[in-house]
Scaffold this active site. Structure first.
Site, short mmCIF file in Angstrom:
data_model
loop_
_atom_site.label_atom_id
_atom_site.label_comp_id
_atom_site.label_asym_id
_atom_site.label_seq_id
_atom_site.Cartn_x
_atom_site.Cartn_y
_atom_site.Cartn_z
N CYS A 166 0.82 -1.21 0.00
CA CYS A 166 0.00 0.00 0.00
C CYS A 166 0.85 1.26 0.00
O CYS A 166 0.39 2.34 -0.41
CB CYS A 166 -0.95 0.01 1.19
SG CYS A 166 -0.12 -0.09 2.79
N GLY A 189 -14.98 10.70 28.51
CA GLY A 189 -14.90 11.60 27.38
C GLY A 189 -15.09 10.81 26.10
O GLY A 189 -15.04 9.58 26.09
N MET A 194 -8.88 12.45 21.29
CA MET A 194 -7.84 11.75 22.03
C MET A 194 -8.37 10.46 22.67
O MET A 194 -7.71 9.42 22.62
CB MET A 194 -7.25 12.66 23.12
CG MET A 194 -6.13 12.01 23.93
SD MET A 194 -4.77 11.37 22.91
CE MET A 194 -4.02 12.91 22.38
#
Length: 426
Positions: free
Chosen positions: A54, A191, A195
């Site tokens: 790739c 959260g 991130m």
């Protein structure tokens, strides 16, 4: 005509994905491509192998110099492309640069992710396919065997394969230092931003026993949870459920800590002194820094993870220097082998000429013996004839050479005739 080593190709640094995919060769196209090369260049191209992934498509070949300038045209034609479209993205290496490139590719120094190990297996597959197609010979076989040996040496003697290249990967590594493999661990993500998404992906690759996402917005939590195979919970449940988890990774936009010292102290009592890893990637912090003083809590801030990553980068930079030194030495060794190999035809020619002279003079001596001539005289004549022919080429070159060439020849005489030089010194 002399044969050299060449590499033509493009990779992730020289061409975009849009260009790379236009010249990529699937497994079922390798054999036709090798056949096309043979048909196009005939005996001018002796050996060839393709590496197509790739991130790169490369042709390694042993060919006459005239072939090198035509390879780009062939590559464009085989892929039915305008040569002008791919030519700015191509690189062509020859001699030691081609050898060095092969060594660097196999060692992971030319990869998108420094030191990644997959490329070595892909190169071995490429060599196997070329061998099965009958397009490998002595030169490329030797090159690739040395390439694999260099890659093994680089990976076994340097830190080039270290993989802590991000904060997310560092979070996983620090958790593994405490728990070992994470397949028995329960992980909580607080959260659902970029991130946390990245961290969740890295943790999911370790197949933990359970993953849970807690976020202020339920919809975003459910989207992330669905992608990684996790469950969800409300932030309000944290005080009651925190003790369930072995690893907690938090990164929210809150301006105040979400996990305070009192909550975590209660959690440690509920866990009966079992360790807990807490990773705080938020700025401002989600976890009160005093939590890190608790005996059974391993708290890491974004700065702590940054040090891990920085340390890894320093190790890899040092590893690159070590790897390049290894490769430099191995390139010199291969080029020496190649140069010695180029003298083989000359040596064979000299040996054949000497054997022809020997056979001719022996036949003359045998005929003289059959005629009844004195054996001692025949032996003297044989020795004299061989000596004259042994010296003829060298003496003729000395007599016919210009002054500068003669001085150079005189310098070589002790090396060409060491026994004669030794007798003169006595």
């Amino acid at each position: 005509m002399s044969v050299g080593v060449y590499t033509l190709g493009l990779n992730h640094t020289s061409a975009s994905l849009a260009v790379r995919e236009r010249v990529s060769l699937s497994d079922d196209l390798i054999a036709p491509a090798l056949a096309s090369l043979k048909e196009t260049f005939g005996t001018r191209l002796r050996e060839a192998a393709f590496l197509s992934t790739c991130n790169r498509t490369e042709l390694y070949c042993a060919a006459e110099p005239s072939v090198a300038q035509e390879l780009a045209q062939w590559l464009a034609g085989f892929n039915q492309l305008d040569q002008r479209m791919i030519e700015p993205h191509l690189y062509l290496h020859d001699r030691d640069l081609a050898v060095r490139h092969a060594f660097r590719v196999a060692s992971g120094l030319d990869s998108m992710v420094l030191g990644e190990p997959q490329i070595l297996g892909q190169l071995k597959d490429a060599v196997r396919v070329a061998d099965q197609a009958g397009s490998l010979g002595t030169l490329l076989h030797q090159l690739f065997q040395r390439t694999f040996s260099v890659a093994k040496e680089v990976r076994s003697t340097t830190a080039i394969g270290e993989q802590s290249v991000s904060l997310a990967a560092a979070a996983v590594r620090l958790s593994e230092r405490v728990f070992g493999e994470l397949n028995n661990s329960k992980v909580l993500f607080i959260g659902a931003g970029e991130m946390i998404d990245l961290c969740a992906t890295h943790f999911a690759a370790r197949n933990p026993a359970q993953m849970t996402v807690a976020n202020r917005t339920r919809e975003r939590a459910e989207t992330l949870a669905a992608r990684i195979g996790a469950s969800t919970m409300r932030l309000a449940e944290l005080p009651d459920r925190l003790a369930e988890f072995d690893v907690v990774v938090s990164c929210t936009a809150s301006t105040l800590p979400i996990l305070g010292l009192g909550m975590v102290e209660r959690t440690t009592r509920q866990r009966r002194r079992l360790p807990m890893v807490m990773v705080d990637l938020a700025v401002p912090r989600d976890i009160e820094p005093e939590v890190g003083r608790l005996d059974d809590i391993y708290l890491y801030s974004v700065d702590d993870l940054g040090k891990v990553v920085q340390s890894g980068e320093q190790n890899r930079r040092a590893a690159v220097v070590q790897a390049e030194a290894i490769i430099d030495a191995r390139v010199r060794n291969f080029m020496k082998w190649l140069e010695l190999r180029s003298t083989v035809p000359i040596i064979q020619s000299l040996r054949a000429g000497a054997q022809a002279v020997q056979a001719h003079e022996l036949e003359k001596a045998r005929r003289a013996l059959v005629r009844g001539e004195d054996p001692d005289q025949v032996m003297e004549q044989l020795a004299h004839a061989l000596t004259q022919k042994y010296l003829h080429g060298t003496l003729s070159a000395l007599h016919q050479s210009e002054q500068s060439d003669r001085q150079q020849l005189m310098g070589w005489l002790p090396k060409l005739f060491p026994s004669s030089a030794g007798r003169r010194q006595h």
